[in-house]
Write a protein that holds these residues in place. Structure first.
Motif: not given
Length: 74
Positions: A60-62, A67-69, A73-74
């Protein structure tokens, strides 16, 4: 990957083989270059496969980190 000069030589020998034929020495050189090319290709491909991660296997952490990365980028 293989050096550009070696790739050029592979292509040169292939073209010559189609047009006028190769000598025995050139055939051996072509075979050696092709083996070298295939070896490098396989090394690179295996390296790419090792980098692949399946979403089902991630914690879940990965998943949250990915998702944060994507948000950055957007």
């Amino acid at each position: 990957m293989l050096e550009k000069s070696r790739l050029d030589r592979i292509n040169e020998l292939a073209k010559k083989a189609k047009t006028e034929g190769l000598t025995e020495e050139e055939k051996k050189e072509q075979e050696q270059l092709r083996k070298e090319y295939i070896e490098k290709f396989r090394e690179n491909f295996k390296g790419q496969l090792k980098k692949i991660k399946f979403v089902e296997d991630l914690s879940e952490e990965e998943l949250n980190e990915i998702a944060k990365e994507k948000m950055k980028q957007n």
